[in-house]
Structure formats: structure tokens, C-alpha cells
Motif scaffolding. Structure first.
Motif, PDB file in Angstrom:
ATOM      1  N   LEU A 154       6.855   7.540  -5.182  1.00 42.67           N
ATOM      2  CA  LEU A 154       6.418   6.503  -4.253  1.00 42.67           C
ATOM      3  C   LEU A 154       5.736   5.346  -4.985  1.00 42.67           C
ATOM      4  CD1 LEU A 154       4.989   8.598  -1.281  1.00 42.67           C
ATOM      5  CD2 LEU A 154       7.058   7.206  -1.292  1.00 42.67           C
ATOM      6  N   SER A 155       4.908   5.668  -5.977  1.00 41.03           N
ATOM      7  CA  SER A 155       4.230   4.593  -6.705  1.00 41.03           C
ATOM      8  C   SER A 155       5.217   3.780  -7.527  1.00 41.03           C
ATOM      9  CB  SER A 155       3.127   5.159  -7.597  1.00 41.03           C
ATOM     10  OG  SER A 155       3.682   5.939  -8.626  1.00 41.03           O
ATOM     11  N   ALA A 156       6.295   4.421  -8.007  1.00 43.83           N
ATOM     12  CA  ALA A 156       7.315   3.672  -8.744  1.00 43.83           C
ATOM     13  C   ALA A 156       8.052   2.709  -7.822  1.00 43.83           C
ATOM     14  CB  ALA A 156       8.298   4.639  -9.399  1.00 43.83           C
ATOM     15  N   LEU A 157       8.204   3.082  -6.560  1.00 35.12           N
ATOM     16  CA  LEU A 157       8.916   2.216  -5.615  1.00 35.12           C
ATOM     17  C   LEU A 157       8.018   1.162  -4.978  1.00 35.12           C
ATOM     18  CD1 LEU A 157      11.115   4.834  -3.734  1.00 35.12           C
ATOM     19  CD2 LEU A 157      11.883   3.109  -5.355  1.00 35.12           C
ATOM     20  N   LEU A 158       6.736   1.490  -4.779  1.00 34.51           N
ATOM     21  CA  LEU A 158       5.869   0.607  -4.007  1.00 34.51           C
ATOM     22  C   LEU A 158       4.687   0.045  -4.780  1.00 34.51           C
ATOM     23  CD1 LEU A 158       5.738   2.853  -0.818  1.00 34.51           C
ATOM     24  CD2 LEU A 158       7.227   0.901  -1.234  1.00 34.51           C
ATOM     25  N   GLY A 159       4.469   0.473  -6.008  1.00 31.05           N
ATOM     26  CA  GLY A 159       3.282   0.080  -6.754  1.00 31.05           C
ATOM     27  C   GLY A 159       3.389  -1.289  -7.396  1.00 31.05           C
ATOM     28  N   ALA A 160       2.348  -1.626  -8.162  1.00 29.74           N
ATOM     29  CA  ALA A 160       2.280  -2.934  -8.830  1.00 29.74           C
ATOM     30  C   ALA A 160       3.358  -3.055  -9.901  1.00 29.74           C
ATOM     31  CB  ALA A 160       0.900  -3.128  -9.446  1.00 29.74           C
ATOM     32  N   ASP A 161       3.653  -1.959 -10.606  1.00 30.82           N
ATOM     33  CA  ASP A 161       4.706  -2.007 -11.624  1.00 30.82           C
ATOM     34  C   ASP A 161       6.054  -2.293 -10.992  1.00 30.82           C
ATOM     35  OD1 ASP A 161       2.944  -1.509 -13.675  1.00 30.82           O
ATOM     36  OD2 ASP A 161       3.270   0.664 -13.638  1.00 30.82           O
ATOM     37  N   ALA A 162       6.285  -1.717  -9.828  1.00 36.84           N
ATOM     38  CA  ALA A 162       7.548  -1.957  -9.135  1.00 36.84           C
ATOM     39  C   ALA A 162       7.667  -3.417  -8.728  1.00 36.84           C
ATOM     40  CB  ALA A 162       7.653  -1.057  -7.915  1.00 36.84           C
ATOM     41  N   ARG A 163       6.567  -3.993  -8.296  1.00 37.04           N
ATOM     42  CA  ARG A 163       6.603  -5.405  -7.903  1.00 37.04           C
ATOM     43  C   ARG A 163       6.895  -6.287  -9.109  1.00 37.04           C
ATOM     44  NH1 ARG A 163       4.701  -8.578  -3.621  1.00 37.04           N
ATOM     45  NH2 ARG A 163       4.386 -10.716  -4.267  1.00 37.04           N
ATOM     46  N   ARG A 164       6.248  -5.987 -10.253  1.00 33.50           N
ATOM     47  CA  ARG A 164       6.520  -6.763 -11.461  1.00 33.50           C
ATOM     48  C   ARG A 164       7.982  -6.621 -11.880  1.00 33.50           C
ATOM     49  NH1 ARG A 164       2.595  -4.044 -14.468  1.00 33.50           N
ATOM     50  NH2 ARG A 164       0.823  -4.226 -13.117  1.00 33.50           N
ATOM     51  N   GLY A 165       8.514  -5.401 -11.742  1.00 34.12           N
ATOM     52  CA  GLY A 165       9.913  -5.182 -12.088  1.00 34.12           C
ATOM     53  C   GLY A 165      10.859  -5.959 -11.186  1.00 34.12           C
ATOM     54  N   ARG A 166      10.553  -5.984  -9.902  1.00 30.18           N
ATOM     55  CA  ARG A 166      11.399  -6.750  -8.977  1.00 30.18           C
ATOM     56  C   ARG A 166      11.306  -8.246  -9.260  1.00 30.18           C
ATOM     57  NH1 ARG A 166       9.159  -2.972  -5.363  1.00 30.18           N
ATOM     58  NH2 ARG A 166       7.645  -4.505  -4.643  1.00 30.18           N
ATOM     59  N   ASP A 167      10.091  -8.730  -9.557  1.00 37.13           N
ATOM     60  CA  ASP A 167       9.936 -10.151  -9.888  1.00 37.13           C
ATOM     61  C   ASP A 167      10.711 -10.498 -11.155  1.00 37.13           C
ATOM     62  OD1 ASP A 167       8.320 -10.529  -7.703  1.00 37.13           O
ATOM     63  OD2 ASP A 167       6.425 -10.431  -8.835  1.00 37.13           O
ATOM     64  N   ARG A 168      10.631  -9.625 -12.156  1.00 34.62           N
ATOM     65  CA  ARG A 168      11.346  -9.862 -13.414  1.00 34.62           C
ATOM     66  C   ARG A 168      12.855  -9.852 -13.180  1.00 34.62           C
ATOM     67  NH1 ARG A 168      13.029  -6.628 -18.168  1.00 34.62           N
ATOM     68  NH2 ARG A 168      12.808  -7.997 -19.955  1.00 34.62           N
ATOM     69  N   ALA A 169      13.331  -8.902 -12.385  1.00 34.18           N
ATOM     70  CA  ALA A 169      14.762  -8.846 -12.080  1.00 34.18           C
ATOM     71  C   ALA A 169      15.211 -10.104 -11.341  1.00 34.18           C
ATOM     72  CB  ALA A 169      15.063  -7.605 -11.254  1.00 34.18           C
TER      73      ALA A 169
END
Length: 84
Positions: free
Chosen positions: A27-42
Motif C-alpha cells: 500500500l505504501s508503494a502505491l500511495l506513499g510519497a515515493d510513489a508520488r515522486r515516481g509518478r511525477d518522474r514518469a
């Protein structure tokens, strides 16, 4: 509502908490801050365009041609030894 229905609600809530605890890393991989950074980078990377230059083979061939053109030839070496 009777005692049984309240007990069922409490048990259901406990089951949801246990499930959330077991799946926390996912859940943290999908919804956490790292996931948001990954989506922004993508999202930023998707707007980039690939610019192709010469292929490595073409660069290698050009490098060999440059090196060969700089080598002295037999005639140049002979002219230096026997100036007429």
C-alpha cells in the motif's frame, strides 16, 4: 441492533486492520510519497523525446577512417629516406 451485529462490525473492522497491516508495504508503494515522486518522474519522462545520433558502428567506421588517413604511407617514408 443487537449485540451480535455490533460484534460483527468490530470483527470486520479488526479484519480490515489486519489486512491493511499485512499489505502495508504494498500500500505504501502505491500511495506513499515515493510513489508520488515516481509518478511525477514518469510524467516528466513521457514528454521527453529520444534524439538519435550516429550509430556506434558509424562512429567506429569514421574513427578508423580518421586513423588510417593519419598514418604515413610507404611513399612518404621512402621520400624522407631518399631525398632527390
Amino acid at each position: 441492533m443487537g449485540v451480535v451485529s455490533w460484534l460483527m462490525i468490530v470483527l470486520l473492522a479488526c479484519a480490515v486492520l489486519v489486512l491493511a497491516g499485512a499489505e502495508w508495504s504494498r500500500l505504501s508503494a502505491l500511495l506513499g510519497a515515493d510513489a508520488r515522486r515516481g509518478r511525477d518522474r514518469a510524467r516528466r519522462k513521457s514528454s521527453l523525446k529520444l534524439v538519435r545520433t550516429e550509430t556506434e558502428e558509424e562512429q567506429f567506421a569514421a574513427s578508423v577512417q580518421r586513423d588510417l588517413s593519419r598514418l604515413p604511407t610507404i611513399e612518404e617514408r621512402d621520400r624522407r629516406r631518399n631525398p632527390s
